[in-house]
Scaffold this motif. Structure first.
Motif, short mmCIF file in Angstrom:
data_model
loop_
_atom_site.label_atom_id
_atom_site.label_comp_id
_atom_site.label_asym_id
_atom_site.label_seq_id
_atom_site.Cartn_x
_atom_site.Cartn_y
_atom_site.Cartn_z
N ALA A 12 18.76 34.05 75.45
CA ALA A 12 19.81 34.95 75.95
C ALA A 12 19.60 36.40 75.52
CB ALA A 12 21.19 34.45 75.50
N HIS A 13 18.34 36.77 75.32
CA HIS A 13 18.05 38.20 75.06
C HIS A 13 17.41 38.77 76.34
CE1 HIS A 13 18.21 38.47 70.39
NE2 HIS A 13 19.24 37.83 70.90
N GLY A 14 18.25 39.52 77.09
CA GLY A 14 17.78 39.96 78.40
C GLY A 14 17.21 41.36 78.39
N VAL B 230 21.93 40.25 78.24
CA VAL B 230 21.83 38.78 78.18
C VAL B 230 21.12 38.17 79.38
CG1 VAL B 230 23.84 38.46 76.68
CG2 VAL B 230 24.17 38.59 79.17
N ASP C 162 23.39 31.16 85.73
CA ASP C 162 24.76 31.57 86.03
C ASP C 162 24.76 32.55 87.19
OD1 ASP C 162 27.12 33.83 85.30
OD2 ASP C 162 27.70 31.73 85.26
N ASN C 163 25.52 32.20 88.25
CA ASN C 163 25.53 33.09 89.43
C ASN C 163 26.92 33.69 89.66
OD1 ASN C 163 26.79 30.72 90.18
ND2 ASN C 163 26.01 30.76 92.29
N LEU D 89 30.12 39.27 83.47
CA LEU D 89 29.17 39.73 82.45
C LEU D 89 27.94 38.82 82.38
CD1 LEU D 89 31.55 40.48 79.42
CD2 LEU D 89 31.04 41.91 81.39
N THR D 90 28.15 37.54 82.68
CA THR D 90 27.07 36.57 82.45
C THR D 90 26.17 36.42 83.67
OG1 THR D 90 28.62 34.86 83.17
CG2 THR D 90 28.45 35.24 80.79
N MET E 231 22.45 34.88 83.71
CA MET E 231 22.07 34.27 82.42
C MET E 231 21.38 32.92 82.66
SD MET E 231 25.00 34.96 79.54
CE MET E 231 23.96 34.54 78.11
N LEU F 15 20.97 29.31 81.38
CA LEU F 15 21.67 28.32 80.55
C LEU F 15 20.74 27.13 80.36
CD1 LEU F 15 25.17 28.53 82.33
CD2 LEU F 15 24.15 30.10 80.64
#
Lengths: 308, 308, 308, 308
Positions: C152-154, C159, C261-262, C266-267, C270, C272
């Motif tokens: 989760a380091h984007g 993220v 995650d679509n 904020l996410t 991401m 998962l």
């Protein structure tokens, strides 16, 4: 004598509701103030000022200054900088040091089964009271809520009404808590605007309260005509108060399941109504009486009697 | 002669729409089939069967068997196992090998500026066609959409209509693509149900098509009375087709901005309408003509003429 | 001879990947281009230019110019205005008229069970190909994906990684479609940056390709040091290509369930990962080989051999 | 003497934290109890029991029995039916009638600038205290939070840690409120499990507290090995307490911006960390010290000294 707590974000229509309760011999146990229309401290002053004008000796309890989770915006463009159109209220009265949530809990114990709450603003205070004391709903006789929509025609967003939009998490909590709720939706009250002819009748009453009324509502009236594209200003809070005082005003209501959308997306604050009483996953048995139609003649009578 | 592609998930009301178009001398360029009401392969058979019954020699193009992103459910409980109430359609006709999306693109080039699309089902095929060729909207004269709600009174969920709920991402794409859209909402068509008296009139017509009509709609009628709590069955697709054929049937419509909620939460598939034409962040200039009222007498005339 | 389609949004690291494949005797069946890093038409030119530089006669298929549902932003600040740092590529070669999605489907039929797809960009083309032909995954031997994160380091958001952020719906579709996927995450490749010493070694190679490499990567290197706070530039696409060419480079990988995650919040985008292989509601059996560590020495050897 | 309020959902690791504080001459001002691991009333009993065992005369304040907005699940499968493995605690001590939120506010006034809060459970109580009195953060010296993840490796869901997942709205509120927070993430503490050799050393200590320790942690140890796939049980709360007591134990920490996802979707409760200190829309200046590495030897010393 029926006992009310008015939970409000004191703009002109909240003040009119205080007057209407007072003029109909309802005991105002207190006014709890919550974030919403305008600057929070001015809301407190407006509440104290309204009680003073109505010769009511009741405490004002400052509550939450912000929604439980989300950010929000005040709407001075709707109500004028000080919330009362042309009037900038001041008062020497002081608010109570007790938090509104605690005041609601205490009143519900003193008036077990008799306390009625006129919730004509974002529901943060009521939600906080419930979160602090989940047994609260059993002791509260009735909650009259001005908020939400019946047909997804909103005001602050095209699909959400301001009170539910400001704190949709609080609205989600309150409608799931088991209170005995009657809800008066925005897109129902907009069917009962004060048209030009009725506005002129009030203009010509020339009573102390009618003059206050005109000064308070002129700004709001202009906004509703220009932006909300109505033929006059509606009375969301006042209609809710009228319904609370005199159920004869109700022409059509239905008991349905209501849940408020508390997402951060386009649908924030939307009122989701299960008009089908269906067995859908997110639905449940009816938890709200929704007012769909009122008798405008009774409303006008109550307003004129109040202002006379 | 006006040219139509009918994009459907062929249940009884889709079939009735094919009949209505055929009986009103509209050229059916093709029928494109999409995931929705029932088993996909039976939807294809029903489309071929309907064209056969209507003596129309037009290709059937199988399209998407699933929504673009989300999962969905078929609704045999509404339409009967094979989608046509008591009828289990079979046919010797075969569908085209061409994908529906490609068929729509090709037809839009052959009939540049003349092609009309009757979108009476989830919008996956139309969205896919647009995604494959973003210049599509400029070549399509009109898209007549049966879908969504005007007042957030849904059917598959209390607040969302089935076509938009099945593929809300496709609906989001189509309404943002720049098509010239007229939308006929579910909670408008439910105001124009076939009541018992009108149903009996059709029962007594005893024509080949009226007998098919009764067999097709009996199951659907029972579901709408029992579950949707209506006084008869509505004609969502047929009304949309009637509006496409004859705009005189329209009593009230408004041009408004529409966007579909494509979240995975309670509001999935909701129709968000900016009835205020506001400057709100997520709003934009009107992109849809929404039908709010029709003339029922014209609808009944068109149905009876079709069945006679 | 292994056969590849390279699906890319042709910036410097995409071009390097084309060179690496070509220099390792992999058959480039075609390059499919998708929305992403820079202006779409320049991406096409860059792809044609790269194949020309690598003396590879393969078609370039323009694909989707936008994500399936959401809006996105190009990132010229990362790659330079034309995507290749100081180089503004031009070419006389022309792209194919066939849509990338169709090209992928056709190639999967011609090379049933042998086609490998190097997906080093947003996954819109691959998702569209699957939506048009859901049987595609069975015919594709392998999909090598550069995208997502392991921890989760984007980059484009703190993220989320850019490829998955641009079209999270496409990524959701591709990872659920049943492809045989190996994923190389952004926050793994950032552990293998080209540090100053290694950069100077390349500077001193003075070969035609090493000179192109330095011109292409100078802008990207500066951005990664300043904004991404790295000690040099990483090779997300090149490492993915290296892993595809030579699995010996892999030091640690795990088969885990991945879903993207679509949402619009904020996410968005991401990755998962169910590192617990748990029975949680939204989890499922492992669908992806995730690369967690590689051998940097092998990577450097492959780069130097390519540039020599 | 440093003063602590321990906010917990009293299972075995909470109890161990009470023991560790007591044994390190920290003043326990009170224990506030919140919804979480097990039945709420048993959590209260466990807290009273722990204080009794540790010979500490401090009040226990029952707080919120449920998250602010969402539903949650207890996790007896992790901690045993009564939260303490084989131990079913009972006590004659009684909890205070004061609500935990009010207790936190009152303590923050009595110990202005000195009160430290050990938040080793869902953050509902602390969020409620802040909502009731937004000036609270200025008076609280430090909040030591056990919760969240550093690399999106969760436990209750693959990507979210239990405390933040139970009440993500409370976590969102607390991390935005301006408290001085140090956060100890789940996927950091799992790097410091009590392995078999260390477990046997404790087994052989045969002291009153070591025997309690073994009975309390046996169930938890089995769950962590079987389901969390660890080589022993981690000490999330105890490590947070150790960090609070003795910062020498910290090997690596970084100040970063943290925000918790409070959606209802797959990402509920995820910890979003802006490790880039970027200017991204939803990011802000660092608001949290995140512990990334500790010295295990110091941890073991503190545990053995506590149990001796």
């Amino acid at each position: 004598m029926r006992s009310f707590i008015i939970d409000c974000d004191t703009a002109e229509d909240d003040v009119a509701s205080i007057f209407l309760l007072a003029k109909n011999n309802m005991k105002i146990v207190g006014v709890t103030v919550v974030e919403g229309n305008i600057d929070f401290d001015q809301e407190i002053i407006n509440a104290l000022w309204a009680l003073e004008k109505a010769n009511v000796d009741a405490p004002v309890f400052p509550g939450s200054r912000r929604p439980i989770v989300k950010d929000f915006t005040t709407v001075e463009e709707v109500h004028g900088k000080y919330g009362l159109g042309e009037i900038h209220a001041t008062t020497s009265r002081k608010p109570s040091p007790k938090h509104a949530a605690q005041a609601i809990i205490d009143a519900s114990k003193e008036l077990e089964g008799k306390l009625e709450i006129l919730a004509i603003s974002p529901l943060t205070n009521l939600a906080m009271a419930y979160l602090l004391d989940p047994s609260l709903p059993k002791r509260v006789k009735k909650v009259w809520v001005m908020g939400g929509t019946a047909f997804a025609h909103g005001n602050i967003t095209p699909v959400a009404e301001y009170n539910f939009w400001v704190d949709p998490d609080a609205a989600r909590i309150v409608f799931k808590a088991g209170f005995n709720i009657t809800m008066v939706p925005w897109d129902v009250v907009t069917e009962y605007t004060i048209n030009d002819q009725e506005w002129n009748e009030i203009l010509n009453m020339k009573t102390p309260l009618s003059e206050i009324y005109v000064k308070m509502f002129s700004h709001y009236r202009k906004y509703d005509k220009d932006v909300q594209k109505l033929d006059g200003h509606p009375h969301p809070d006042l209609i809710t108060t009228a319904v609370a005082i005199n159920q004869d005003i109700v022409e059509k209501s239905k008991h349905e399941f209501v849940i408020i959308d508390n997402s951060d997306s386009l649908t924030r604050g939307m009122t989701l109504i299960d008009h089908l009483d269906s067995d859908k996953p997110w639905s449940s048995s009816p938890n709200t009486e929704i007012i769909y139609r009122i008798k405008k003649n009774i409303l006008l009578e109550m307003i004129k009697k109040m202002l006379s």
